[in-house]
Design a protein around this motif. Sequence first.
Motif, PDB file in Angstrom:
ATOM      1  N   ARG A  60       1.006   6.557  -6.832  1.00  0.00           N
ATOM      2  CA  ARG A  60      -0.252   7.509  -7.405  1.00  0.00           C
ATOM      3  C   ARG A  60       0.144   8.933  -7.130  1.00  0.00           C
ATOM      4  O   ARG A  60      -0.071   9.769  -8.027  1.00  0.00           O
ATOM      5  CB  ARG A  60      -1.334   7.266  -6.446  1.00  0.00           C
ATOM      6  N   THR A  88      -4.498  11.045  -3.228  1.00  0.00           N
ATOM      7  CA  THR A  88      -5.226  10.130  -2.597  1.00  0.00           C
ATOM      8  C   THR A  88      -4.016   8.808  -1.897  1.00  0.00           C
ATOM      9  O   THR A  88      -3.666   8.235  -2.471  1.00  0.00           O
ATOM     10  CB  THR A  88      -5.984   9.360  -3.633  1.00  0.00           C
ATOM     11  N   GLY A 136      -2.565   9.437   5.353  1.00  0.00           N
ATOM     12  CA  GLY A 136      -3.872   9.038   5.210  1.00  0.00           C
ATOM     13  C   GLY A 136      -4.762   9.008   6.246  1.00  0.00           C
ATOM     14  O   GLY A 136      -4.281   8.724   7.087  1.00  0.00           O
ATOM     15  N   GLU A 144       0.787  -1.324  -0.043  1.00  0.00           N
ATOM     16  CA  GLU A 144       0.071   0.084  -0.141  1.00  0.00           C
ATOM     17  C   GLU A 144       0.695   1.224  -0.084  1.00  0.00           C
ATOM     18  O   GLU A 144       0.730   2.221  -0.609  1.00  0.00           O
ATOM     19  CB  GLU A 144      -0.916  -0.094   1.310  1.00  0.00           C
ATOM     20  N   LEU A 152      -3.668   5.880   0.814  1.00  0.00           N
ATOM     21  CA  LEU A 152      -4.534   4.886   1.402  1.00  0.00           C
ATOM     22  C   LEU A 152      -4.410   5.196   3.020  1.00  0.00           C
ATOM     23  O   LEU A 152      -3.327   5.625   3.376  1.00  0.00           O
ATOM     24  CB  LEU A 152      -3.769   3.398   0.854  1.00  0.00           C
ATOM     25  N   THR A 183       2.005   1.517  -3.520  1.00  0.00           N
ATOM     26  CA  THR A 183       0.875   1.977  -4.337  1.00  0.00           C
ATOM     27  C   THR A 183       0.662   3.816  -4.070  1.00  0.00           C
ATOM     28  O   THR A 183       0.494   4.287  -4.987  1.00  0.00           O
ATOM     29  CB  THR A 183      -0.422   1.385  -4.051  1.00  0.00           C
ATOM     30  N   SER A 184       0.753   4.024  -2.798  1.00  0.00           N
ATOM     31  CA  SER A 184       0.339   5.531  -2.474  1.00  0.00           C
ATOM     32  C   SER A 184       1.493   6.236  -3.262  1.00  0.00           C
ATOM     33  O   SER A 184       1.165   7.312  -3.654  1.00  0.00           O
ATOM     34  CB  SER A 184       0.312   5.711  -1.000  1.00  0.00           C
TER      35      SER A 184
END
Length: 446
Positions: free
Chosen positions: A44, A76, A97, A37, A78, A40-41
Motif C-alpha cells: 500500500r 494506511t 500502525g 499484513e 495495518l 500488504t502494508s
Amino acid sequence: MSLPAHLGLRLLAVALLCLAGAVVWSIREARIGLRREAATSADRIAAQLARQPGLGSAGPATMPASASQPTPAILTLLPGICADIHLGAEMPRRFCGDWDGFDAAPGWLRTALGWEAEAEPTIRTIVYRGRTIGSVAAWPDPMAGAARIWHRVRLAGGLAIVLAAATALLNWFAVARLVAPAGRIVQGLEKLDAASIRAPLPRFAAAEFDRIAIACNGLAGRLVHAEAERADLMQRLVTVQEEERQALARDLHDAFGQCLAAAGARAAAIEQAAPPDREDLREDARGIEATLATMRESLRGALARLELPDLAEVGLVDALRGLVADWRAQLRTGPALHLDVTGDLADLPTGASASLYRVAQELLTNALRHGRPSRIFLRLDRAEAGMRAVTLSLDDDGGGDVARTASAAGRGLVGIRARLAALGGSLSLTATGSGIRACATVPTAG
C-alpha cells in the motif's frame, strides 16, 4: 483402574495433544497473518508513493530512523505493523500502525517466540514513472505481534480446553453407562456358589455384554446342576458310611465280642482247674482275663462310636445327653462337660439329627484327645420357631491353634465337613483366646 478412568486418562492425553496442536497451529497462523499484513502494508505504501512521490517528504525532515511515529492518514499501515520509508537522499522515516498496547503478551511467550530474531522485513521498491525513487521495508511490531499471537493462543487454547473437558465429561458418563453391566456380571460371578446361584443375569443392550451374560447364566445353570449332583452324591456317601458303621458294629459285637467272651471263659476255667502247686498257671490265666477285660472295654468304646442311637425313638437331645454322660463316665476326673439345648428340635429331620450327633461326637473326641481342656461347653441352638438352621457349637479352654487344627491331616474335620456339605451346612473354627470354638450349621426345612 476402572475402564471409565482408563478411557478418561486416554482422552485427557488426546486432549493435551489437541491443545498443543491448537497452540502450535495458532502461532503458525498468527505469524503467517502478520507477515501477510506486513506485505500488504508495504504494498500500500509503495503504491501510494508511486502515485504521489511528494508525500514522502511529509512530516519532520529530520526524524531519526529509530524513532517510531504515528502513521500519517495518507499512509494506511495495518495495526501492529511498522515501516521504514527510504526516498532519495532523505533520511529514512519510520511509521507504525496504531496499536493500543492492551492484551500484551507475557514475557516468557515473547522469549519463546524469538520474534525479534526471526522477523524479517518485507521490502518493496517505490517506482515512479519507471524510475526507482526509494523503498519501503515493513515488519510486524514485536510487541504487537506477540500480543496478536497471545490473543489467538488463548482463544484457540481455551476453546480446545472447553471442548476437551466437555468431551471427557460426556465420554465419562457414556462409558460409565456402557460398562455398567460389567459390575452386574462381576457380582453374578462372585455369587457362583451353592448358596447364591439363583437369580440369572438380565439381558443387556450391548451385544458383547449380552453374550457374556448368556455365557454366565449357562455356567451358573451347569454349576447348580453339578452342585445338586454333588450334594446328592455326598448324601449317598454319608448314608453308605453310616450303613457300613452299623454293619461293622454288628460284626464286632457278634463275632469279636463272642470270641472275647469265649476266651475269658477258657481263661477262668484254666484258673479254676490249675493244680494247687501251679500258681504260675493261675497267674497267667488271671493275666489273660485282665487283657480280655481291657479288650472288652476298648470294644465297648468302639461300638459306642460306631453305633448310632435310635434317634427316631430317643431324639437328638436325649442322644446328646447320653453321649455326654458316657464321656463323663469314662473321664471321671477329667474336664467338666456341659450341654445346653435351646429351641424346639422335635421336627428335625432324621438325617440332620444323625449328622449333628456324629459332628458332636467327633468334636468332643477332638477336644478331649488333642487338647487339655478343663471345661467343655456343647450347645445346640434353634432359638426361634421357624428358623431354617440349627447350630451346634463346642467351646473349650484347652488352647490349640486354629490354623494348625484346620490344616491337620486327620480325617475328623474332613469327615465333619463332608457330612455338613451333604446337608448344605458349614463348619467354622475361631480362636477364643483360651481355646477354639467350633461351630457347625445345618439348614433345615422347618
